[in-house]
Design a protein around this motif. Structure first.
Motif, short mmCIF file in Angstrom:
data_model
loop_
_atom_site.label_atom_id
_atom_site.label_comp_id
_atom_site.label_asym_id
_atom_site.label_seq_id
_atom_site.Cartn_x
_atom_site.Cartn_y
_atom_site.Cartn_z
N ARG A 289 100.98 -26.88 3.72
CA ARG A 289 100.63 -28.16 3.12
C ARG A 289 101.66 -28.29 1.74
O ARG A 289 101.68 -27.30 1.11
CB ARG A 289 99.24 -28.30 2.63
CG ARG A 289 98.29 -28.93 3.50
CD ARG A 289 97.12 -29.22 2.87
NE ARG A 289 95.91 -29.13 3.86
CZ ARG A 289 94.98 -28.15 4.04
NH1 ARG A 289 95.39 -27.19 3.64
NH2 ARG A 289 94.33 -28.60 5.06
N LYS A 290 102.57 -29.25 1.77
CA LYS A 290 103.38 -29.37 0.67
C LYS A 290 102.67 -30.33 -0.35
O LYS A 290 102.36 -31.50 -0.05
CB LYS A 290 104.73 -30.16 1.39
CG LYS A 290 105.87 -30.02 0.57
CD LYS A 290 107.13 -30.82 1.28
CE LYS A 290 107.92 -30.79 0.16
NZ LYS A 290 109.41 -31.59 0.77
N ARG A 291 103.15 -29.78 -1.52
CA ARG A 291 102.43 -30.60 -2.69
C ARG A 291 103.44 -31.85 -3.12
O ARG A 291 104.35 -31.32 -3.37
CB ARG A 291 101.92 -29.70 -3.85
CG ARG A 291 100.99 -30.31 -4.71
CD ARG A 291 100.48 -29.50 -5.73
NE ARG A 291 99.87 -29.89 -6.73
CZ ARG A 291 99.18 -29.32 -7.85
NH1 ARG A 291 99.20 -27.99 -7.72
NH2 ARG A 291 98.93 -29.94 -8.53
N ARG A 292 102.76 -33.00 -3.18
CA ARG A 292 103.64 -34.09 -3.72
C ARG A 292 103.94 -33.99 -4.87
O ARG A 292 103.06 -33.62 -5.71
CB ARG A 292 102.97 -35.28 -3.10
CG ARG A 292 102.86 -35.32 -1.40
CD ARG A 292 101.95 -36.57 -1.18
NE ARG A 292 102.84 -37.76 -1.90
CZ ARG A 292 101.97 -39.07 -2.30
NH1 ARG A 292 100.96 -39.07 -2.32
NH2 ARG A 292 102.74 -39.74 -2.80
N PRO A 293 105.15 -34.66 -5.43
CA PRO A 293 105.33 -34.44 -6.82
C PRO A 293 104.40 -35.27 -7.65
O PRO A 293 103.84 -36.51 -7.28
CB PRO A 293 106.83 -34.94 -6.69
CG PRO A 293 107.05 -35.79 -5.41
CD PRO A 293 106.26 -35.15 -4.58
N ALA A 294 104.16 -34.70 -8.55
CA ALA A 294 103.46 -35.36 -9.78
C ALA A 294 104.05 -36.75 -10.45
O ALA A 294 105.13 -36.99 -10.30
CB ALA A 294 102.89 -34.51 -11.04
N ALA A 295 102.82 -37.36 -10.93
CA ALA A 295 103.44 -38.49 -11.37
C ALA A 295 104.52 -38.22 -12.63
O ALA A 295 104.25 -37.27 -13.19
CB ALA A 295 102.16 -39.52 -11.97
N VAL A 296 105.15 -39.58 -12.89
CA VAL A 296 106.27 -39.02 -13.98
C VAL A 296 106.40 -40.55 -14.89
O VAL A 296 106.17 -41.39 -14.56
CB VAL A 296 107.75 -39.15 -13.25
CG1 VAL A 296 108.67 -39.04 -14.56
CG2 VAL A 296 107.72 -37.87 -12.54
N VAL A 297 106.36 -40.07 -16.39
CA VAL A 297 106.27 -41.21 -17.29
C VAL A 297 107.54 -41.56 -17.52
O VAL A 297 108.32 -40.80 -17.92
CB VAL A 297 105.36 -40.64 -18.70
CG1 VAL A 297 105.37 -41.72 -19.59
CG2 VAL A 297 103.86 -40.55 -18.16
N SER A 298 107.70 -42.77 -17.71
CA SER A 298 109.03 -43.31 -18.15
C SER A 298 108.74 -43.78 -19.69
O SER A 298 108.31 -44.87 -20.11
CB SER A 298 109.47 -44.73 -17.39
OG SER A 298 110.72 -45.30 -17.77
N PRO A 299 109.25 -43.01 -20.65
CA PRO A 299 108.94 -43.40 -22.12
C PRO A 299 109.45 -44.68 -22.65
O PRO A 299 108.63 -45.32 -23.29
CB PRO A 299 109.82 -42.07 -22.85
CG PRO A 299 109.65 -41.30 -21.97
CD PRO A 299 110.11 -41.78 -20.39
N PRO A 300 110.63 -45.45 -22.00
CA PRO A 300 110.93 -46.57 -22.74
C PRO A 300 109.98 -47.68 -22.21
O PRO A 300 109.98 -48.56 -22.78
CB PRO A 300 112.38 -47.01 -21.98
CG PRO A 300 113.00 -45.46 -21.67
CD PRO A 300 111.63 -44.70 -21.27
N ASN A 301 109.30 -47.59 -20.87
CA ASN A 301 108.20 -48.46 -20.30
C ASN A 301 106.89 -48.17 -20.61
O ASN A 301 106.03 -48.94 -20.49
CB ASN A 301 108.68 -48.75 -18.91
CG ASN A 301 109.92 -49.05 -18.48
OD1 ASN A 301 110.29 -50.26 -18.68
ND2 ASN A 301 110.80 -48.22 -18.08
N CYS A 302 106.58 -47.15 -21.23
CA CYS A 302 105.42 -46.80 -21.74
C CYS A 302 104.84 -47.48 -23.17
O CYS A 302 105.76 -47.10 -23.99
CB CYS A 302 104.89 -45.58 -21.52
SG CYS A 302 103.17 -44.87 -22.10
N ASN A 303 103.93 -48.31 -23.25
CA ASN A 303 103.74 -48.95 -24.44
C ASN A 303 102.30 -48.12 -24.95
O ASN A 303 101.66 -48.70 -25.92
CB ASN A 303 103.45 -50.59 -24.50
CG ASN A 303 102.24 -50.60 -23.44
OD1 ASN A 303 101.44 -49.66 -23.08
ND2 ASN A 303 102.20 -51.98 -23.15
N GLY A 304 101.85 -47.21 -24.31
CA GLY A 304 100.69 -46.27 -25.05
C GLY A 304 99.38 -46.99 -24.86
O GLY A 304 98.77 -46.69 -25.83
#
Lengths: 522, 167
Positions: A289-304
């Motif tokens: 089983r290949k583990r899929r890549p984890a979610a990635v945050v895009s700092p310029p687009n994250c408003n918290g």
């Protein structure tokens, strides 16, 4: 991919659950909350045990008599509590083992979910230890059998300074202090069990340890009725001068004892330790089983805003203080080890909106590298391209649910997502607004059957407008349909699609300004 | 709210759940030992004799020791292994040699055996060697008993009277 036997068993499980839904109603189907049911039974066992502690006499001579007294003289109350204590613990074993089997069948034990699986294995030992020590306390012939068998079993390890079995060699060898020790163990182990149960669910977000109310009420009434109609009984009092002969064991707890009797301690230990080690290692045995890549945050687009942290089923997204020039106080941070790549965080982000001005490729605050928001929008355009007729439908669903490929046609396009929970509601709005289809059929696994967790629940709440991000109020609801369908219910979903298309054909044609007509993104 | 059409289904489902729990909570029965058999249980812990002889300490040697350690004899800690055999009706059914417990070999040797025998008259003999001699036994006892069905007959070692006990 799972093996064919497992797939067949899983299909069987879905059919049983579906049938059970029809029989008792979805809210009263315990299969969707087996873990929570085990919690409920734990509380029943704990509460009834507290009551039983009051009349119980911790002496070798009077232990059996004290239990017998409440069972016979006070059958309607003390006896009922004793039976509740026994039957709820049996039910706990049953739901716990079904929970384990179901999680295995649904492949919910590897990857980021190793922790819950791994920490679940000691719970089995603790539940069994609690039950066995409880049966000792009654000090009847069954207790004698268990006491001697367990002592011989433990003595075989040779790690105890004194032979435990010698405590049961003659009536004179047994002391009241032993019973005091026993009741201490019987109380201490469940307390550790409670602590271990808390650890077991530690990495699960929005965990539900309470079954639906009507299931609680129904199960409680069933246990009370069972306790009154078929009360738990003791065997004759233990007599260490007399060998045990015919017994009525509680097979939920004692299934391994005959194995010990027939094959000896070496085999019994090998089976119990071997099975536990095997269970512990299972998450890492899925080598292919290949583990899929984890979610990635895009700092310029994250408003918290933090919505992704509420929606993540496994608590993989956390908010951290932010000290850059963005002006936002916090930023989402993904803990890759906990991420199952379900995409629910991406769907929850308020930047995941195809109507927003964008560059190529589309960016959002948090995304799944191998199934990005940009890819979803482009595939929607591609799958809807060339659809003909007045009742064109785009089916959006989960790759773990019904087989969507079976529904493809001149007027029907399909798009499989890793989970329907990864579908941003604004995409539905986009499809209808841009005239990519006349209707959208959203299909998800039945709640409780999500390969991840909470995907169907979040989807339903978002579409109803009860959870952010909400499906905009102006979206014509008669053109959006939500259907639950497990992998075994493709046929049923096709029927629902046909009905939906008939209903769409009867709707008045939508009139759109020229500027919002179809745009092909690819 | 429960839908009316589900009430009957719930009654069936809860009844089935109750029957399943109740049934396996005490059924099917299990035969541990046959009703007509007795049980001979050998359970014994015994410290073998010390390997080395004890040596008397002279007054000078005692004076050199701290006051709390002035034992009159200086004995080695290590003990002999213990051999135990049991015959039932002239046939040796148990023969075991057990090392003394503990890292220094100064603990007790442990024996445990439990076996079914038909109820009735039996001659049971137990013998134990706890010294350093290679053959022969330091303790040897025999008893003729009438065992009742389900009776548990215990063979132990009486440390006070220094003899094998039968009860």
């Amino acid at each position: 991919m799972s093996n064919p036997i497992k797939s067949a068993l899983r299909a069987g499980l879905f059919r049983v659950e579906s049938g059970w839904d029809t029989l008792v109603g979805r809210e009263s189907n315990p299969m969707y909350c087996l873990g929570a049911m085990s919690w409920f039974f734990f509380w029943v066992v704990g509460a009834s045990g507290l009551y039983l502690f009051i009349p119980y006499d911790t002496s070798a001579a009077r232990a059996w008599g004290s239990i017998e007294h409440i069972s016979r003289e006070q059958w309607y109350w003390g006896g009922m509590f004793r039976s509740l204590h026994r039957y709820a613990s049996d039910a706990m074993v049953l739901t716990m083992m079904l929970h384990l089997l179901r999680e295995w069948l649904m492949e919910r034990y590897h990857g980021a979910r190793w922790f819950a699986w791994f920490t679940g294995v000691p719970l089995i030992w603790m539940v069994f230890s609690s039950g066995i020590t409880g049966y000792w306390l009654v000090w009847d012939e069954l207790a004698q059998y268990l006491a001697i068998g367990t002592a011989e079993w433990l003595d075989w390890l040779g790690i105890f300074g004194q032979s435990i079995a010698r405590n049961f060699i003659t009536p004179a060898a047994l002391t009241d202090r032993f019973f005091t020790l026993l009741i201490f163990i019987h109380i201490a182990v469940p307390l550790f069990l409670l602590f271990a149960m808390w650890i077991h669910i530690l990495r699960i977000n929005n965990v539900n340890t309470n079954p639906p109310r009507q299931l609680i009420i129904g199960t409680a009434l069933m246990l009370v009725a069972l306790s009154l109609l078929h009360p738990a009984q003791s065997h004759p009092a233990a007599d260490l001068g007399k060998a045990t002969a015919v017994l009525n064991p509680d097979w939920y707890f004692m299934a391994l004892y005959p194995l010990y009797d027939k094959q000896g301690p070496a085999i019994a230990w090998t089976v119990s330790i071997g099975a536990s080690v095997f269970l512990c290692l299972m998450p890492w045995m899925a080598l292919r089983r290949k583990r899929r890549p984890a979610a990635v945050v895009s700092p310029p687009n994250c408003n918290g805003c933090g919505v992704c942290t509420f929606d993540c089923p496994f608590g993989a997204v956390v908010m951290r203080p932010r000290n850059d020039e963005s002006g936002h106080a916090q930023i989402a941070v993904v803990q890759p080890d906990l991420c199952t790549s379900c995409g629910m965080c991406m769907a929850s982000c308020n930047r995941t909106n195809p109507f927003l001005p964008h560059e190529e490729p589309r960016q959002t605050g948090i995304d799944i590298p191998d199934f990005t928001f940009d890819l979803i929008v482009k595939r929607i355009s591609a799958r809807s391209h060339g659809l003909v007729g007045d009742n064109r439908v785009l089916v959006l669903g989960c790759e773990h649910g019904a087989k969507l490929d079976h529904m493809k046609g001149p007027s029907v396009g399909v798009l499989e997502l890793q989970c329907t929970g990864a579908l941003p509601p604004s995409v539905i709005d986009y499809i209808l607004n841009k005239d990519l289809a006349d209707g959208v059929l959203v299909t998800a696994c039945r709640p409780g059957e999500c390969f991840y967790r909470l995907g169907p629940e979040w989807t339903e709440l978002r579409l109803k407008g009860e959870r952010v991000p909400k499906l905009r109020g102006a979206v014509p609801r008669e053109r959006v349909k939500l259907s639950w369908a497990a992998s075994t219910e493709t046929k049923g979903l096709m029927t629902e699609l046909a009905e939906f298309r008939v209903a769409l054909a009867e709707l008045p044609k939508q009139v759109r300004p020229e500027s919002t007509k179809r745009r092909v993104a690819e | 709210m429960i839908k009316p059409q589900h009430l009957a289904g719930q009654f069936i489902a809860y009844s089935a759940f109750a029957v399943m729990i109740a049934y396996f909570a005490s059924s099917p029965p299990y035969q541990h030992h046959p009703q007509e058999s007795a049980l001979v249980r050998l359970s014994l812990t015994h410290a073998g004799q010390r390997v080395g002889d004890c040596k008397e300490r002279s007054p000078d040697e005692l004076a050199k020791l701290p006051p709390n350690m002035r034992a009159k004899q200086n004995c080695g800690r290590e003990r002999n292994q213990v051999t135990l055999e049991m015959d039932i009706d002239g046939k040796t059914v148990y023969s075991q040699t057990a090392k003394p417990a503990g890292l220094s070999g100064d603990g007790r040797s442990r024996f445990y055996d439990s076996r079914e025998v038909p109820a009735g008259r039996h001659v049971i003999r137990a013998r134990m060697r706890d010294g350093g001699k290679p053959d022969g036994f330091d303790y040897d006892e025999q008893v003729e008993v009438e065992l009742a069905p389900r009776q548990v007959f215990v063979i132990d070692f009486d440390e006070e009277d220094k003899k094998l006990s039968f009860e």
